[in-house]
Design a protein around this motif. Structure first.
Motif, short mmCIF file in Angstrom:
data_model
loop_
_atom_site.label_atom_id
_atom_site.label_comp_id
_atom_site.label_asym_id
_atom_site.label_seq_id
_atom_site.Cartn_x
_atom_site.Cartn_y
_atom_site.Cartn_z
N ARG A 175 -56.97 10.85 -91.26
CA ARG A 175 -57.42 10.09 -92.43
C ARG A 175 -56.21 9.62 -93.24
N ALA A 176 -55.16 10.46 -93.26
CA ALA A 176 -53.97 10.11 -94.01
C ALA A 176 -53.11 9.09 -93.27
N LEU A 177 -52.95 9.30 -91.95
CA LEU A 177 -52.01 8.47 -91.18
C LEU A 177 -52.56 7.11 -90.80
N VAL A 178 -53.89 6.98 -90.73
CA VAL A 178 -54.49 5.72 -90.31
C VAL A 178 -54.15 4.60 -91.31
N LEU A 179 -53.80 4.98 -92.53
CA LEU A 179 -53.46 3.98 -93.55
C LEU A 179 -52.02 3.51 -93.40
N GLU A 180 -51.30 4.04 -92.40
CA GLU A 180 -49.89 3.71 -92.21
C GLU A 180 -49.12 3.84 -93.52
N PRO A 181 -49.14 5.05 -94.09
CA PRO A 181 -48.55 5.23 -95.43
C PRO A 181 -47.03 5.12 -95.39
N SER A 182 -46.46 4.86 -96.57
CA SER A 182 -45.00 4.82 -96.69
C SER A 182 -44.44 6.21 -96.96
N ALA A 183 -45.32 7.14 -97.33
CA ALA A 183 -44.90 8.53 -97.51
C ALA A 183 -46.13 9.40 -97.29
N LEU A 184 -45.87 10.62 -96.81
CA LEU A 184 -46.97 11.53 -96.50
C LEU A 184 -46.74 12.85 -97.24
N LEU A 185 -47.79 13.33 -97.90
CA LEU A 185 -47.69 14.59 -98.65
C LEU A 185 -48.71 15.57 -98.09
N LEU A 186 -48.29 16.81 -97.86
CA LEU A 186 -49.23 17.82 -97.34
C LEU A 186 -49.18 19.05 -98.24
N ASP A 187 -50.35 19.43 -98.77
CA ASP A 187 -50.41 20.58 -99.66
C ASP A 187 -50.95 21.79 -98.89
N GLU A 188 -50.11 22.76 -98.64
CA GLU A 188 -50.49 23.99 -97.94
C GLU A 188 -51.34 23.72 -96.69
N PRO A 189 -50.81 22.94 -95.75
CA PRO A 189 -51.66 22.55 -94.62
C PRO A 189 -52.04 23.71 -93.70
N LEU A 190 -51.35 24.84 -93.80
CA LEU A 190 -51.65 25.95 -92.89
C LEU A 190 -52.46 27.05 -93.55
N ALA A 191 -52.59 26.98 -94.88
CA ALA A 191 -53.20 28.09 -95.61
C ALA A 191 -54.67 28.30 -95.24
#
Lengths: 266, 364
Positions: free
Chosen positions: B150-166
């Protein structure tokens, strides 16, 4: 541990007593309703519903409760959202203000409406100058219903909105929707069961409204005489069959409503 | 690369702390580590536009996203920055493909074009078969992939991940850590990954920003932080055992057998991690020491000799040399009681024991 090991209310002698008390109450509720439903044979019932007073009461009830419901949705939805999402000084007071009409006796609500919007009321002269005569008119019926019934929707919608996680709205915002798009696509669909059950309850309460209506709007056939008022008038004027017929309709609607609310929440 | 760099020079007053940072992120992954309440998540939310800075600016390349002095704030949806939320924040009433296509829809991308991009992204993350599922019906690891899609399909200029493993359980973490590393290193944009767990941050050890009480305590590669900690706090936090080894096979308990040297082997949950080079991280407080071979339930037992002891407030940090050659070091943190019982002298032979689930495995 002690609470678990101790005697339970649903075991032994206690169990019999509990069952007995519960049966008395259930019978007390079911018996009058059965009496009402069984009093008149169906064809008499049907012909009693054909009278002019019955049909006009039915029509008026449908029209006014629909108007009440629409007004509740338009004004109640933003109110509920605000109460669920915003923090502001005096919020607790606003919260209890919204709940107040539920506990205020309907007759008192009618008097209050009269004093605010009636001919002698505070806004009476102003409305009069604008050519608006509220009391004893159909709009007065709607106002009376709105006053007593809208809190049911606002309460239910508020708890529905509260249950929608804020991060979902945040996620929608970062993905590109603004406030309205997020509300329409995320918040409303997720709160939908609460919105529907609140709307159903509000509509049912408006349909049964009697006290505030008779005080503020009066009892004029075709203008302010909704079904509950017509039941009252029929009984007063000795037309028991007419009163019963409309009552049966109201009971069946109430039954459908409580079943519907249950279904929505399961 | 600096033309697409993300830079934050901003401050924000929070309830307990004042977040004030001055950071620039080029393409590549930066791990943002710190204890809870250190302002990491707020920093991400500020970059995403969900929080407005009190002072300073946020820029992406030559675009200004926030400029507090001008009262300028670009709304989150117009920043072209994707945020993967903690617990993923997938929309429960929408299918996987609708979730992934949500942002394209918001941007009014033509339907057929959106369809094609969503399909390509689902394909790329191996979740095509879940397209019509609801997020409630898929596993934690799959949910994370949907959130990434959902995040990458927008071809973002920056990517932020908040506690992706928690949000993941121990069993799936190893494979997801490895996937995440492969995926995020392939995306050539500034990528910020927030975690409270230094052992997880080690998966992205090229650059680690340590945030404490709203301030940058240290910023550098893991090796810098380890060798030259600028504060006691950083030293404490970075004192994580970190090994490189070979994942050989999975045994009957689905544990991976990882060989670190000729005579040192560890067992760790590594389901989904391909055999081959891996990294392993272990918090010092997960290790218990004893004079006799332990009989407990810990899956891993290694013999070694005490090299050094260091009192650390309420605990004692013991460095051990492992195996016959003593080339590998293992750090354990034990209570003063254990120190009194065992004594600890240089060269003392001890057994270090730790559970398999205490190890964090990731493909290298």
């Amino acid at each position: 541990m002690r609470a678990r090991a101790g005697p339970s209310l649903t075991a032994g002698v206690g169990r019999i007593l509990v069952a007995l008390l519960a049966s008395v109450l259930l019978l007390f509720i079911a018996f009058p309703l059965a009496a009402l439903l069984l009093h008149t044979p169906p064809n008499t019932l049907w012909s009693s519903l054909q009278t002019q007073s019955a049909t006009s009461a039915l029509t008026l009830s449908l029209q006014t409760t629909t108007a009440t419901l629409v007004l509740t949705l338009i004004f109640g939805t933003p109110t509920a959202y605000l109460l669920a999402r915003s923090q502001f000084p005096g919020k607790r007071i606003v919260d209890s203000l919204v709940d107040l009409p539920i506990v205020v006796p309907p007759a008192v609500a009618g008097v209050a409406l009269l004093l605010a919007f009636g001919r002698q009321g505070i806004l009476g002269p102003t409305l009069n100058n604008m050519g608006i005569h509220l009391s004893f008119s159909t709009p007065a019926v709607v106002l009376a219903q709105l006053f007593v019934a809208c809190p049911f929707y606002v309460r239910s919608a508020r708890s529905g909105f509260l249950a929608v996680e804020r991060t979902l709205e945040d996620a929608s915002t970062t993905l590109g929707y603004g406030g309205w798009g997020t509300f329409r696509r995320i918040t409303v669909p997720l709160a939908f069961p609460s919105l529907v059950s609140g709307a159903v309850l509000t509509w049912a309460r408006a349909l049964g409204e009697f006290g505030a209506t008779i005080m503020f709007a009066g009892n004029l056939m075709g203008v302010t005489q909704t079904m509950p008022l017509a039941v009252y008038l029929s009984l007063e004027s000795g037309d028991l069959d007419g009163a019963v017929a409309l009552s049966v309709v109201l009971v069946l609607i109430s039954l459908a409503v409580s079943l519907a609310v249950r279904l929505i929440h399961d | 690369m600096t033309s697409t760099a993300l830079s934050v020079t901003a401050s924000k007053r929070l309830r307990d702390i004042n977040l004030a940072v001055e950071l620039t992120f080029d393409a590549g992954v930066t791990a943002i580590v710190g204890p809870s309440g250190s302002g990491k998540s707020t920093m991400l939310r500020m970059i995403a536009g969900l929080v407005t800075p009190d002072e300073g600016t946020v820029r992406l390349g030559d675009r200004i996203l926030d400029d507090a002095s001008q009262g300028y704030h670009l709304s989150p949806g117009r920043r072209n920055i994707s945020l993967v939320f903690q617990e993923y924040a997938l929309f429960p009433h929408l299918s996987v493909e609708q979730n992934v296509g949500y942002g394209l829809r918001a941007r009014r991308v033509p339907r057929s074009d959106a369809r094609r991009r969503v399909d390509a992204m689902l394909e790329r993350l191996g979740i095509m078969s879940l397209a019509r599922e609801r997020p409630g019906h898929i596993s934690g690891g799959q949910r994370q992939r949907v959130a990434l899609a959902r995040a990458l399909v927008l071809e973002p200029s920056a990517l932020l991940l908040d506690e992706p493993l928690a949000a993941l359980d121990v069993q799936t973490r190893a494979s997801v850590r490895s996937e995440l590393r492969a995926m995020l290193t392939a995306v050539d944009i500034p990528t910020l990954l927030v975690t409270h767990d230094y052992a997880d941050a080690l998966v992205f050890r090229e650059r680690i920003v340590m945030l404490v009480d709203g301030l940058v305590a240290q910023d550098g590669a893991h090796t810098d932080l380890l060798a030259h900690p600028r504060s006691r706090f950083v030293a404490d936090f970075t004192g994580v055992n970190f090994f490189e080894g070979e994942l050989q096979e999975h045994d009957e308990d689905l544990l991976g057998r990882i060989s670190l040297s000729n005579d040192i082997v560890m067992y760790a949950p590594a389901e989904g991690v391909p055999a081959g080079p891996v990294t392993v991280a272990l918090h010092p407080w997960e290790v218990t020491l004893s004079a006799q071979p332990p009989s407990g339930s810990a899956r891993n037992t290694l013999a070694g000799s005490v090299q050094e002891t260091l009192p650390l407030g309420g605990r004692v940090r013991v460095t051990m040399a492992l195996g016959t050659t003593g080339a590998l070091q293992l750090v354990a943190e034990v209570t003063p009681d254990a120190q009194r019982a065992l004594g600890f002298y240089e060269g003392q032979l001890l057994y270090a024991a730790f559970k398999a689930t205490a190890l964090r495995v990731s493909a290298r």
